[in-house]
Design an enzyme around this catalytic site. Structure first.
Site, mmCIF file in Angstrom:
data_model
loop_
_atom_site.group_PDB
_atom_site.id
_atom_site.type_symbol
_atom_site.label_atom_id
_atom_site.label_comp_id
_atom_site.label_asym_id
_atom_site.label_seq_id
_atom_site.Cartn_x
_atom_site.Cartn_y
_atom_site.Cartn_z
ATOM 1 N N ASP A 180 0.839 -1.200 0.000
ATOM 2 C CA ASP A 180 0.000 0.000 0.000
ATOM 3 C C ASP A 180 0.872 1.248 0.000
ATOM 4 O OD1 ASP A 180 -2.164 -1.684 0.214
ATOM 5 O OD2 ASP A 180 -2.296 -1.489 2.401
HETATM 6 N N1 URA Z 1 -1.202 -5.948 3.980
HETATM 7 C C1 URA Z 1 -1.722 -4.705 3.963
HETATM 8 O O1 URA Z 1 -2.762 -4.454 4.556
HETATM 9 N N2 URA Z 1 -1.055 -3.749 3.288
HETATM 10 C C2 URA Z 1 0.122 -3.958 2.652
HETATM 11 O O2 URA Z 1 0.699 -3.042 2.063
HETATM 12 C C3 URA Z 1 0.646 -5.255 2.679
HETATM 13 C C4 URA Z 1 -0.027 -6.242 3.358
#
Ligand code: URA
Length: 256
Positions: free
Chosen positions: A109
């Site tokens: 993310d």
């Molecule tokens: N899980 C998440 O919620 N976000 C990420 O970036 C990676 C794994």
């Protein structure tokens, strides 16, 4: 292999552009200026310089990037800069064609930091991201509220997410402090850590990926920087075993 073809294969532009770089005296091999675009070199193990910057010949590119917060893993980002802007141009263009350059193995993310793998080897990308291979990924999870044993036990036992027919569970979980959990997952569903933590009644405040299979993100790669993976690291990743850690509950009991 002709020097212009070596540069071309590494992403320095069309053959014509590469020949131009060489003829203009911008390319060195083994400390010597080479101005013959058709000079022959054995590419494997070759290190050349283009405009003073050293570049090792790599038949396939395998690298790790320390993703900082505020970057998107997309080639065409919406709101934030792309992680690909953190890489030198040749890594983004090598190979040419529609799928030019290295691609990230899965995504993090925008606000997640940590270890990302990138490559132009389609088989490697597929193997590392395929759910069938269950390569373990370790996350450092900082939560809004103190974690309790029940929450961690539920993460290990499995929680229901709306896009999964079966409960999704962590492969391992270890307390670092009451708001810091090390969580190991073997899948990569959208927002998986955040949704799992929300499903047990807590909230992720900060998320950092510190390990993929045997590869640990160390202090040698500060946020925003990258490095090549060694052949041994690529081999170790490619043969990574499904789950390497014991499943640990905060009480010291195993979850099974
Ligand atoms: N899980 C998440 O919620 N976000 C990420 O970036 C990676 C794994």
């Amino acid at each position: 292999m002709h020097l212009q073809d070596i540069l071309f294969s590494q992403g320095f532009g069309t053959r014509r552009v590469c020949a131009g770089l060489i003829q203009q005296g911008l390319v060195e091999v083994g400390g010597c200026l080479v101005q013959d675009a058709l000079a022959d070199f054995e590419p494997h193990g070759l290190i050349f310089k283009v405009q003073g910057v050293a570049w090792p010949y790599q038949e396939r590119a395998y690298l790790m990037l320390h993703k900082p917060a505020g970057y998107e893993c997309s080639q065409k980002p919406g709101m934030y800069p792309s992680i690909y802007t953190l890489l030198p141009g040749p890594l983004r263009t090598r190979g040419g064609g529609a799928a030019a350059g290295v691609q990230s193995v899965g995504r993090l993310d925008q606000d997640t930091t940590g270890l990302l793998l990138l490559s132009d080897d389609g088989k490697f990308i597929h193997r590392m991201s395929s759910p069938r291979h269950h390569v373990p990924k370790r996350y450092e999870v900082i939560t809004k509220h103190p974690l309790d044993a029940t929450q961690v036990e539920r993460l290990l036992a499995g929680v229901v997410l709306d896009d999964s027919p079966v409960p999704v569970r962590a492969a391992a979980a270890e307390f670092v402090s009451d708001r810091h959990l090390q969580l190991t997952l073997t899948e990569g569903k959208y927002h998986q850590v955040k949704r799992m933590v929300a499903a047990v009644g807590n909230r992720v405040e900060a998320l950092h990926r510190s390990r993929i299979g045997p590869l640990v993100l160390g202090g040698d790669v500060p946020p925003g920087s990258w490095r090549w993976l060694s052949a041994a690291e690529v081999a170790a990743l490619s043969s990574a075993q499904p789950v390497v850690e014991a499943r640990v509950c905060p009480s010291g009991l195993t979850a099974d």
